[in-house]
Design an enzyme around this catalytic site. Structure first.
Site, PDB file in Angstrom:
ATOM      1  N   GLY A  14       0.498  -9.878  -1.512  1.00  0.00           N
ATOM      2  CA  GLY A  14      -0.433  -9.027  -0.753  1.00  0.00           C
ATOM      3  C   GLY A  14      -1.877  -9.414  -1.057  1.00  0.00           C
ATOM      4  NE  ARG A  75       4.625  -9.741  -0.554  1.00  0.00           N
ATOM      5  CZ  ARG A  75       3.942  -8.787   0.071  1.00  0.00           C
ATOM      6  NH1 ARG A  75       4.107  -8.569   1.364  1.00  0.00           N
ATOM      7  NH2 ARG A  75       3.106  -8.015  -0.593  1.00  0.00           N
ATOM      8  CB  THR A 129      -2.306  -6.704  -6.681  1.00  0.00           C
ATOM      9  OG1 THR A 129      -1.769  -5.458  -6.188  1.00  0.00           O
ATOM     10  CG2 THR A 129      -2.286  -6.645  -8.188  1.00  0.00           C
ATOM     11  CG  ASP A 131      -0.425  -1.837  -5.508  1.00  0.00           C
ATOM     12  OD1 ASP A 131      -1.189  -1.374  -4.647  1.00  0.00           O
ATOM     13  OD2 ASP A 131       0.746  -2.177  -5.245  1.00  0.00           O
ATOM     14  CG  ASP A 133       1.130  -3.385  -9.673  1.00  0.00           C
ATOM     15  OD1 ASP A 133       0.287  -4.293  -9.536  1.00  0.00           O
ATOM     16  OD2 ASP A 133       2.149  -3.306  -8.960  1.00  0.00           O
ATOM     17  N   GLY A 174       0.327   1.944  -3.331  1.00  0.00           N
ATOM     18  CA  GLY A 174       0.755   1.963  -4.731  1.00  0.00           C
ATOM     19  C   GLY A 174       2.257   2.139  -4.748  1.00  0.00           C
ATOM     20  NE  ARG A 175       5.566  -2.902  -3.643  1.00  0.00           N
ATOM     21  CZ  ARG A 175       5.250  -4.091  -3.152  1.00  0.00           C
ATOM     22  NH1 ARG A 175       5.675  -4.444  -1.973  1.00  0.00           N
ATOM     23  NH2 ARG A 175       4.518  -4.934  -3.864  1.00  0.00           N
ATOM     24  NE  ARG A 251      -2.828  18.736  12.887  1.00  0.00           N
ATOM     25  CZ  ARG A 251      -2.401  19.966  13.153  1.00  0.00           C
ATOM     26  NH1 ARG A 251      -1.563  20.563  12.316  1.00  0.00           N
ATOM     27  NH2 ARG A 251      -2.803  20.602  14.243  1.00  0.00           N
ATOM     28  CD  GLN A 259      -4.859   2.857   0.815  1.00  0.00           C
ATOM     29  OE1 GLN A 259      -4.786   3.416  -0.255  1.00  0.00           O
ATOM     30  NE2 GLN A 259      -3.824   2.801   1.637  1.00  0.00           N
TER      31      GLN A 259
HETATM   32  O1  F6P Z   1       1.126  -4.833  -3.586  1.00  0.00           O
HETATM   33  C1  F6P Z   1       0.074  -4.323  -2.890  1.00  0.00           C
HETATM   34  C2  F6P Z   1       0.527  -3.484  -1.740  1.00  0.00           C
HETATM   35  O2  F6P Z   1      -0.650  -3.132  -1.089  1.00  0.00           O
HETATM   36  C3  F6P Z   1       1.364  -2.248  -2.083  1.00  0.00           C
HETATM   37  O3  F6P Z   1       0.615  -1.148  -2.484  1.00  0.00           O
HETATM   38  C4  F6P Z   1       2.092  -2.016  -0.791  1.00  0.00           C
HETATM   39  O4  F6P Z   1       3.298  -1.330  -1.011  1.00  0.00           O
HETATM   40  C5  F6P Z   1       2.368  -3.397  -0.327  1.00  0.00           C
HETATM   41  O5  F6P Z   1       1.322  -4.198  -0.836  1.00  0.00           O
HETATM   42  C6  F6P Z   1       2.491  -3.554   1.153  1.00  0.00           C
HETATM   43  O6  F6P Z   1       2.644  -4.904   1.418  1.00  0.00           O
HETATM   44  P1  F6P Z   1       2.955  -5.586   2.822  1.00  0.00           P
HETATM   45  O7  F6P Z   1       2.723  -4.595   3.893  1.00  0.00           O
HETATM   46  O8  F6P Z   1       2.025  -6.745   2.871  1.00  0.00           O
HETATM   47  O9  F6P Z   1       4.351  -6.032   2.726  1.00  0.00           O
END
Ligand code: F6P
Length: 327
Positions: A14, A75, A129, A131, A133, A174-175, A251, A259
């Site tokens: 990402g 990817r 990234t 996130d 993380d 934030g997966r 809502r 983001q």
């Molecule tokens: O890893 C960063 C991130 O933005 C995560 O928060 C999100 O779940 C994911 O990428 C979404 O990635 P994509 O839509 O590119 O598969």
């Protein structure tokens, strides 16, 4: 130790704001030390397809302020195979590339580590990234920008929420980690923050919203991390509140990929520049299989393996601060 005359740089996984600034830093540090630099397009996939371009100090002009990554990101499924990685290695050798700077997240670093083990190819990682993380750095590239982007949007949602006395469930990215949710939640004055690392429980959520209303609050914002642990997404949460707490006009808003975009903050530009310099100079010092990180305002190195295997911890004190702020 093989002398390094040319470094390849790529972005993968990402994207995040600051990636362009990091590429620029890598290219210019190479120029400063009088060695060549090659941009590899579309991450590992471009490596397999030989999608390379020689870059010099002037090729990266005017990009420090640009979001996304001009080298593009992907990817790659092919890189998961030994054949794909062997092809990538052959292409790198053909282009006289001696070492790599990999900019991305844990998937990127996993690929880099496997590649290094298989082909003894020097590599240094830069954590990119939103996130945040990745273990071994207090800040990943793009995290600070993403926080500011999200807070700006949340302020706008609050305007309309308070005009209509509404409750909003807002999903932020934030997966697997709640860093974005926790910080933007406090920054935007949210009532509750739901994150993957903690399960607040539906009963407590309902109680808290009920208390808020009784204490005279007319509108409320609940921040929900996309990987939250409560077991319901924002739409299901809305339904749950509709059924269990009548009287709220609810809502939903999903902030999504906005983001990940936008011009990087000054913090991310400086971080990218510092990390890019360190990555190249570490390779020139014969180092490999490491990730650059920021700890106590110092640029440090940690094994890539630590970055991949470890799990970042949220700052629990922030949960308490959030609870106190939403009294
Ligand atoms: O890893 C960063 C991130 O933005 C995560 O928060 C999100 O779940 C994911 O990428 C979404 O990635 P994509 O839509 O590119 O598969």
């Amino acid at each position: 130790m093989t002398k390094i005359n040319k470094i390849g740089v790529f972005t993968s996984g990402g994207d995040s704001p600051g990636m362009n600034a990091a590429i620029r830093a890598v290219v210019r540090t190479c120029a400063y030390h009088g060695i060549g630099c090659v941009g590899i397009y579309r991450g590992y996939q471009g490596m397999i397809e030989g999608d390379f371009e020689e870059l010099n100090a002037r090729s990266v002009r005017g990009i420090i302020n640009k979001g996304g990554t001009f080298l593009k990101s992907a990817r790659s499924q092919d890189f998961r195979t030994a054949e794909g990685r062997a092809q990538a290695h052959e292409n790198l050798k053909k282009a006289n590339i001696d070492a790599l700077v990999a900019i991305g997240g844990d998937g990127t670093f996993t690929g880099a580590m496997i590649f290094n083990k298989e082909h003894k190819f020097p590599v240094i990682g830069i954590p990119g990234t939103i996130d945040n993380d990745i273990v071994g750095t207090t800040h990943t590239l793009g995290y600070d920008t993403a926080l500011n982007t999200a807070v700006e949007v949340l302020d706008k949602i609050r305007d309309t929420a308070s005009s209509h006395d509404r409750l909003f469930f807002i999903e932020v990215m934030g997966r697997d980690a709640g860093h974005i949710a926790l910080n933007v939640g406090i920054g935007a004055g949210a009532e509750e923050i739901l994150i993957p690392e903690e399960n607040l429980g539906l009963d407590r959520l309902i109680e808290s919203l009920d208390r808020s209303k009784k204490s005279g609050k007319s509108s409320s914002i609940v921040i929900v991390s996309e990987g939250d642990n409560i077991g319901k997404n924002v739409f299901e949460l809305k339904d749950y509140v509709d059924q269990n707490l009548p009287g709220y006009d609810v809502r939903v808003s999903v902030l999504g990929h906005m983001q990940r975009g936008g011009s990087p903050s000054c913090f991310d530009r400086v971080l990218a520049s510092r990390m890019g310099v360190k990555a190249v100079e570490s390779l020139l010092d014969g180092k490999s299989d490491l990730m650059v990180g920021l700890v106590n305002d110092k640029i440090v190195l940690n094994p890539l393996e630590r970055a991949i295997k470890g799990q970042t911890k949220i700052n629990k004190n922030l949960i308490r601060v959030s609870d106190i702020m939403s009294v």
